[in-house]
Design a protein around this motif. Structure first.
Motif, mmCIF file in Angstrom:
data_model
loop_
_atom_site.group_PDB
_atom_site.id
_atom_site.type_symbol
_atom_site.label_atom_id
_atom_site.label_comp_id
_atom_site.label_asym_id
_atom_site.label_seq_id
_atom_site.Cartn_x
_atom_site.Cartn_y
_atom_site.Cartn_z
ATOM 1 N N GLY A 59 0.822 -1.206 0.000
ATOM 2 C CA GLY A 59 0.000 0.000 0.000
ATOM 3 C C GLY A 59 0.854 1.253 0.000
ATOM 4 N N LYS A 60 0.432 2.248 0.781
ATOM 5 C CA LYS A 60 1.153 3.527 0.811
ATOM 6 C C LYS A 60 2.580 3.357 1.339
ATOM 7 N N THR A 61 2.736 2.496 2.349
ATOM 8 C CA THR A 61 4.096 2.291 2.872
ATOM 9 C C THR A 61 4.974 1.563 1.863
ATOM 10 N N GLY A 62 4.351 0.818 0.960
ATOM 11 C CA GLY A 62 5.116 0.195 -0.110
ATOM 12 C C GLY A 62 5.749 1.234 -1.011
ATOM 13 N N HIS A 63 4.997 2.308 -1.300
ATOM 14 C CA HIS A 63 5.559 3.396 -2.113
ATOM 15 C C HIS A 63 6.727 4.059 -1.380
ATOM 16 N N ILE A 64 6.589 4.234 -0.068
ATOM 17 C CA ILE A 64 7.688 4.793 0.721
ATOM 18 C C ILE A 64 8.889 3.855 0.666
ATOM 19 N N GLY A 65 8.607 2.544 0.742
ATOM 20 C CA GLY A 65 9.678 1.555 0.700
ATOM 21 C C GLY A 65 10.440 1.581 -0.608
ATOM 22 N N ARG A 66 9.718 1.751 -1.720
ATOM 23 C CA ARG A 66 10.389 1.825 -3.016
ATOM 24 C C ARG A 66 11.348 3.012 -3.065
ATOM 25 N N LYS A 67 10.885 4.132 -2.535
ATOM 26 C CA LYS A 67 11.745 5.315 -2.539
ATOM 27 C C LYS A 67 12.947 5.099 -1.630
ATOM 28 N N PHE A 68 12.748 4.474 -0.489
ATOM 29 C CA PHE A 68 13.834 4.212 0.450
ATOM 30 C C PHE A 68 14.890 3.325 -0.193
ATOM 31 N N ALA A 69 14.465 2.262 -0.849
ATOM 32 C CA ALA A 69 15.407 1.354 -1.498
ATOM 33 C C ALA A 69 16.188 2.080 -2.586
ATOM 34 N N ALA A 70 15.501 2.930 -3.346
ATOM 35 C CA ALA A 70 16.168 3.683 -4.410
ATOM 36 C C ALA A 70 17.196 4.648 -3.829
ATOM 37 N N THR A 71 16.858 5.296 -2.711
ATOM 38 C CA THR A 71 17.788 6.226 -2.070
ATOM 39 C C THR A 71 19.011 5.493 -1.547
ATOM 40 N N LEU A 72 18.797 4.336 -0.918
ATOM 41 C CA LEU A 72 19.924 3.541 -0.426
ATOM 42 C C LEU A 72 20.847 3.144 -1.576
#
Length: 330
Positions: A59-72
């Motif tokens: 859900g919404k936290t999945g979108h946050i997770g995608r951004k987090f992984a990309a930033t890492l």
């Protein structure tokens, strides 16, 4: 709609927007007070891991997770995102015992995440949970729990994930930046992972890549007449000429600005020697410097041209603002 009701509607829109921004800003600010040693434990756990960081959510936290992984991944920590629902249908095979799973769920009770956590831990991978409930099942299963709780959502119904997802985004950014710093990740490293963008050009382009060299660099001997220097400036079309000694050491520069000053002083262009009107000890840069350093120097000194000198002070090149613009450095 008449002007009065329209104005009232617009005022309500602005009030609501300001309320949302205020609530979300307060939520992020509150995170600073909630940080404790668990945050440093999360950093240490990832740094000690020989594998990668796998981020998961739904859900919404999945979108946050995608951004987090990309930033890492772009800041020195190998990472990728695995959708929690897909993980239970084969994608778990991408997770190894050397990896760290970062599971993001505000409630900490996401069925999809809880279903894969025992399997991940059975493989020997470590678990970092980012939730808004320290007593949640996901938080209890985690090796490290990061508390992203917020006082309220910015949604007027207090239902739609708004402040909570902003808090999760900010907390994950804080973790990524802490890891960046701990790894000594610098501008050159960042440019290598962003070679196609404007930042990559700015950080990877060197003076040697954009400077003019060889016969394209205007130069005259210090014994030359001013008229000879003007002819050389015209030939090269660089807006200046270098003045060198018999061994090609830079002794001066003559620019369009110097030409205007010569005109204003009533200089005799037929008889004047370049050594009498040139600017001595000009600013130079070395070929190995970043092109962005040349741009910064030009801006700071309010000049449009730079001579490029070798370690022995000899002339090796020249560049101007147009060269930097063509290279898309500025």
């Amino acid at each position: 709609m008449s002007s009065a009701p329209l104005a009232a509607a617009h005022a309500r829109v602005l009030d609501l927007a300001r309320r949302v921004l205020s609530i979300e800003a307060e939520a992020v600010q509150a995170l600073a007070g909630q940080l404790d040693e668990t945050f440093t434990r999360a950093v240490d756990l990832i740094l000690a891991s020989p594998g990668r960081v796998i981020v998961s959510g739904i859900g919404k936290t999945g979108h946050i997770g995608r951004k987090f992984a990309a930033t890492l991944a772009s800041t020195g920590t190998p990472a990728y995102f695995v959708h929690a629902a897909e993980a239970a249908h084969g994608d778990l095979g991408m997770i190894t015992a050397d990896d760290v799973l970062v599971a993001i769920s505000y409630s900490g009770s996401s069925e999809e995440l809880l279903k894969i956590v025992p399997l991940v831990k059975r493989q020997g991978a470590h678990l970092i949970a980012l939730t808004g409930n320290p007593d949640s099942p996901l938080a209890r299963e985690a090796d490290v729990h990061l508390n992203g709780a917020v006082r309220e959502e910015a949604c007027p119904l207090n239902l739609a994930p708004t402040a909570s997802t902003t808090a999760a985004l900010a907390l994950s950014d804080a973790l990524a930046v802490a890891l960046l710093d701990a790894r000594g990740f610098g501008p050159d490293d960042f440019a290598r992972s962003h070679p196609g963008g404007a930042l990559g050009r700015r950080l990877l382009t060197h003076v040697s890549d954009v400077m003019r060299s060889g016969g394209d660099v205007p130069r005259v001997a210090e014994e030359a007449l001013l008229a000879d220097a003007l002819m050389e400036m015209t030939r090269a079309g660089l807006g200046m000429t270098a003045i060198v000694d018999a061994h090609e050491h830079i002794v001066g520069i003559y620019t369009d600005g110097d030409l205007r000053r010569s005109l204003a002083s009533g200089c005799n262009f037929s008889t004047a020697r370049i050594a009498d009107v040139m600017s001595r000890k000009p600013k130079t840069i070395h070929a190995g410097a970043l092109a962005v350093e040349a741009a910064e120097m030009m801006e700071r000194l309010r000049i449009s041209e730079l001579l490029v000198a070798g370690p022995d002070g000899k002339l090796v090149g020249a560049l101007n603002h147009h060269d930097l613009m063509r290279a898309k450095v500025i």
